[in-house]
Write a protein that holds these residues in place. Sequence first.
Motif, mmCIF file in Angstrom:
data_model
loop_
_atom_site.group_PDB
_atom_site.id
_atom_site.type_symbol
_atom_site.label_atom_id
_atom_site.label_comp_id
_atom_site.label_asym_id
_atom_site.label_seq_id
_atom_site.Cartn_x
_atom_site.Cartn_y
_atom_site.Cartn_z
ATOM 1 N N PHE A 1 5.850 -0.216 4.532
ATOM 2 C CA PHE A 1 5.738 -1.393 3.683
ATOM 3 C C PHE A 1 7.109 -1.996 3.401
ATOM 4 O O PHE A 1 8.121 -1.296 3.299
ATOM 5 N N LEU A 2 7.143 -3.316 3.282
ATOM 6 C CA LEU A 2 8.371 -4.065 3.079
ATOM 7 C C LEU A 2 8.875 -3.932 1.648
ATOM 8 O O LEU A 2 8.079 -3.689 0.728
ATOM 9 N N PRO A 3 10.170 -4.105 1.436
ATOM 10 C CA PRO A 3 10.705 -4.107 0.068
ATOM 11 C C PRO A 3 9.984 -5.125 -0.803
ATOM 12 O O PRO A 3 9.732 -6.258 -0.387
ATOM 13 N N GLY A 4 9.613 -4.700 -2.008
ATOM 14 C CA GLY A 4 8.971 -5.590 -2.958
ATOM 15 C C GLY A 4 7.483 -5.777 -2.785
ATOM 16 O O GLY A 4 6.877 -6.589 -3.496
ATOM 17 N N THR A 5 6.854 -5.029 -1.869
ATOM 18 C CA THR A 5 5.420 -5.238 -1.604
ATOM 19 C C THR A 5 4.573 -3.987 -1.845
ATOM 20 O O THR A 5 3.379 -3.998 -1.539
ATOM 21 N N GLU A 6 5.155 -2.930 -2.387
ATOM 22 C CA GLU A 6 4.470 -1.636 -2.420
ATOM 23 C C GLU A 6 3.147 -1.681 -3.189
ATOM 24 O O GLU A 6 2.115 -1.175 -2.715
ATOM 25 N N GLU A 7 3.143 -2.276 -4.349
ATOM 26 C CA GLU A 7 1.932 -2.277 -5.179
ATOM 27 C C GLU A 7 0.774 -2.978 -4.478
ATOM 28 O O GLU A 7 -0.350 -2.451 -4.396
ATOM 29 N N GLU A 8 1.022 -4.171 -3.963
ATOM 30 C CA GLU A 8 -0.049 -4.910 -3.289
ATOM 31 C C GLU A 8 -0.467 -4.232 -1.985
ATOM 32 O O GLU A 8 -1.632 -4.309 -1.564
ATOM 33 N N TYR A 9 0.477 -3.544 -1.354
ATOM 34 C CA TYR A 9 0.185 -2.848 -0.096
ATOM 35 C C TYR A 9 -0.865 -1.764 -0.308
ATOM 36 O O TYR A 9 -1.882 -1.711 0.405
ATOM 37 N N PHE A 10 -0.660 -0.922 -1.306
ATOM 38 C CA PHE A 10 -1.609 0.165 -1.527
ATOM 39 C C PHE A 10 -2.928 -0.339 -2.104
ATOM 40 O O PHE A 10 -3.988 0.251 -1.839
ATOM 41 N N ALA A 11 -2.879 -1.416 -2.842
ATOM 42 C CA ALA A 11 -4.123 -2.005 -3.338
ATOM 43 C C ALA A 11 -4.996 -2.475 -2.167
ATOM 44 O O ALA A 11 -6.225 -2.279 -2.174
ATOM 45 N N ARG A 12 -4.367 -3.071 -1.166
ATOM 46 C CA ARG A 12 -5.125 -3.541 0.003
ATOM 47 C C ARG A 12 -5.666 -2.366 0.798
ATOM 48 O O ARG A 12 -6.811 -2.407 1.282
ATOM 49 N N ILE A 13 -4.881 -1.311 0.937
ATOM 50 C CA ILE A 13 -5.344 -0.127 1.656
ATOM 51 C C ILE A 13 -6.580 0.459 0.977
ATOM 52 O O ILE A 13 -7.567 0.811 1.637
ATOM 53 N N ASP A 14 -6.567 0.545 -0.345
ATOM 54 C CA ASP A 14 -7.713 1.106 -1.065
ATOM 55 C C ASP A 14 -8.954 0.243 -0.890
ATOM 56 O O ASP A 14 -10.082 0.762 -0.802
ATOM 57 N N GLU A 15 -8.771 -1.066 -0.818
ATOM 58 C CA GLU A 15 -9.911 -1.950 -0.545
ATOM 59 C C GLU A 15 -10.500 -1.653 0.829
ATOM 60 O O GLU A 15 -11.732 -1.609 1.004
ATOM 61 N N LEU A 16 -9.629 -1.468 1.814
ATOM 62 C CA LEU A 16 -10.088 -1.212 3.182
ATOM 63 C C LEU A 16 -10.747 0.155 3.310
ATOM 64 O O LEU A 16 -11.703 0.331 4.078
ATOM 65 N N LEU A 17 -10.245 1.138 2.588
ATOM 66 C CA LEU A 17 -10.820 2.482 2.669
ATOM 67 C C LEU A 17 -12.229 2.534 2.099
ATOM 68 O O LEU A 17 -13.107 3.207 2.635
ATOM 69 N N GLY A 18 -12.460 1.837 0.986
ATOM 70 C CA GLY A 18 -13.751 1.902 0.320
ATOM 71 C C GLY A 18 -13.840 3.095 -0.607
ATOM 72 O O GLY A 18 -12.961 3.969 -0.630
ATOM 73 N N PRO A 19 -14.909 3.183 -1.365
ATOM 74 C CA PRO A 19 -15.019 4.190 -2.430
ATOM 75 C C PRO A 19 -15.242 5.620 -1.947
ATOM 76 O O PRO A 19 -15.047 6.564 -2.709
ATOM 77 N N LYS A 20 -15.652 5.816 -0.691
ATOM 78 C CA LYS A 20 -16.008 7.159 -0.240
ATOM 79 C C LYS A 20 -14.892 7.883 0.514
ATOM 80 O O LYS A 20 -15.088 9.005 0.978
ATOM 81 N N VAL A 21 -13.749 7.218 0.674
ATOM 82 C CA VAL A 21 -12.620 7.843 1.377
ATOM 83 C C VAL A 21 -11.426 7.885 0.425
ATOM 84 O O VAL A 21 -11.020 6.854 -0.118
ATOM 85 N N SER A 22 -10.870 9.069 0.232
ATOM 86 C CA SER A 22 -9.711 9.218 -0.646
ATOM 87 C C SER A 22 -8.441 9.332 0.192
ATOM 88 O O SER A 22 -8.491 9.632 1.392
ATOM 89 N N ARG A 23 -7.304 9.104 -0.438
ATOM 90 C CA ARG A 23 -6.026 9.250 0.260
ATOM 91 C C ARG A 23 -5.058 10.058 -0.587
ATOM 92 O O ARG A 23 -5.116 10.035 -1.817
ATOM 93 N N GLU A 24 -4.170 10.740 0.085
ATOM 94 C CA GLU A 24 -3.084 11.454 -0.580
ATOM 95 C C GLU A 24 -1.849 11.365 0.310
ATOM 96 O O GLU A 24 -1.950 11.208 1.537
ATOM 97 N N PHE A 25 -0.687 11.438 -0.315
ATOM 98 C CA PHE A 25 0.550 11.298 0.439
ATOM 99 C C PHE A 25 0.936 12.613 1.123
ATOM 100 O O PHE A 25 0.907 13.676 0.512
ATOM 101 N N ILE A 26 1.286 12.485 2.393
ATOM 102 C CA ILE A 26 1.966 13.563 3.103
ATOM 103 C C ILE A 26 3.467 13.401 2.895
ATOM 104 O O ILE A 26 4.199 14.358 2.665
ATOM 105 N N HIS A 27 3.881 12.149 2.942
ATOM 106 C CA HIS A 27 5.291 11.801 2.748
ATOM 107 C C HIS A 27 5.342 10.375 2.230
ATOM 108 O O HIS A 27 4.710 9.479 2.787
ATOM 109 N N HIS A 28 6.114 10.172 1.156
ATOM 110 C CA HIS A 28 6.185 8.848 0.540
ATOM 111 C C HIS A 28 7.617 8.581 0.125
ATOM 112 O O HIS A 28 8.182 9.286 -0.709
ATOM 113 N N LEU A 29 8.238 7.574 0.745
ATOM 114 C CA LEU A 29 9.612 7.198 0.436
ATOM 115 C C LEU A 29 9.686 5.689 0.231
ATOM 116 O O LEU A 29 8.964 4.936 0.885
ATOM 117 N N PRO A 30 10.556 5.224 -0.663
ATOM 118 C CA PRO A 30 10.561 3.804 -1.026
ATOM 119 C C PRO A 30 11.173 2.919 0.042
ATOM 120 O O PRO A 30 11.940 3.363 0.898
#
Length: 440
Positions: free
Chosen positions: A319-348
């Motif tokens: 994800f680009l600088p300054g876009t992190e919040e909206e990036y993960f919000a969009r990912i959660d929309e695409l995943l839907g309610p039945k798929v969860s996510r967790e970080f293996i590695h997360h760096l800013p």
Amino acid sequence: MVEPDRGPSAGEAEVADLCRELIEIDTSNYGDHSGPGERKAAEYVAGRLDEVGVESRIYEKHPGRSNVVARITGEDSSRPPLLIHGHLDVVPAAPEDWTHHPFAGEVADGCVWGRGAVDMKNMNAMVLAMLRQRLREGRRPPRDIVLAFLADEEAGGTWGAQYLVDEHPELFADCDSAISEVGGFSFTVSENRRLYLVETAEKGIAWMKLTARGTAGHGSMTNRDNAVTELAEAVARLGRHEFPVQLTPTVRTFLEEICEEFRIPFEERDVDATVARLGPIAKMIGATLRNTLNPTVLGGGYKANVIPGEATAQVDGRFLPGTEEEYFARIDELLGPKVSREFIHHLPAVETGFDGGLVNAMSESLLAEDPGAKAVPYCLSGGTDAKSFSRLGVRNYGFAPLKLPPELDFAGMFHGVDERVPVDGLQFGVRVLDRFVGMS
């Protein structure tokens, strides 16, 4: 009166050998501690520093995952030190795929070949050669320099930069700026014009594990709560999704500079077409126009006639600088309610301005060695140890100067086969770094 050709300096004369000898030390990082580690390379670096009177210390969080840190006293120790860091590990390489063995450090066709020649034992060698020459000649840098040769960058820096920043922040506490890899290399515009891409930003990293849970059962039965189906549909949505173009300040500046040099209009409505005209670096720059997410691993089930209760996948998100919040919000929309996510590695994501005395020193040192040079900022689509040091308030730049022949696909050799770096490019880098350190 014409000045006589004095031949290469001591640093220029030894830089190829330093690069070659570092490559010969296999530091392959498999991400699971099964590799050889960095200890041997760390001891090599410490030995080369000791030869010119620089004391260093090796730090390890995990046995064999070694980091070398040293401090060189400058003329004015009241100024914030400059941090110069590089990683000692490399990604694995299959010898059968290479023209020259990846860990032989051969010199052929004017180049040093081997794993790490580009990423990033080339810079480690240039820094060592430059500093060894300065100290042998009694030329102290204007301010203190903190040197860090690090472990584990190729797996996210857990045992390297992250460990040192978390547990030994005092080593870097007074540093205000840093230089390291993936920047300062030339991009040829014309015979007399080269842009030198200085990294001032890089995308954030989000390696994630996705999990879908459902009802286990016999493969012959009807099952409307199938974890594999749910996961597969979510992964397909992620993999097919294209995020919109978002021009960060760094990317916008780079594209404006490129368009000016090529005398083409900056078409903001069709930035992809502009980037497509950049030749070998188009792939690297193109990945910085938008956020990305790529499925990489699928897993689930253990027998053809058994519906598993759980299915998993892994994805590589950037994800680009300054876009992190909206990036993960969009990912959660695409995943839907039945798929969860967790970080293996997360760096800013990180970004700094292309201004100030350090940037001026980069530009002037490049121009002194290449009259056709112009330094321009760019954003890296991958990640470096700069992410860790940014947590200490350090401004990070990718500046490992190399003047490259236009036909060399430098960007394509990162993690690729037949990695190689021109010997004269290494010598150019030693000269530029020597001037840069003297100006900074």
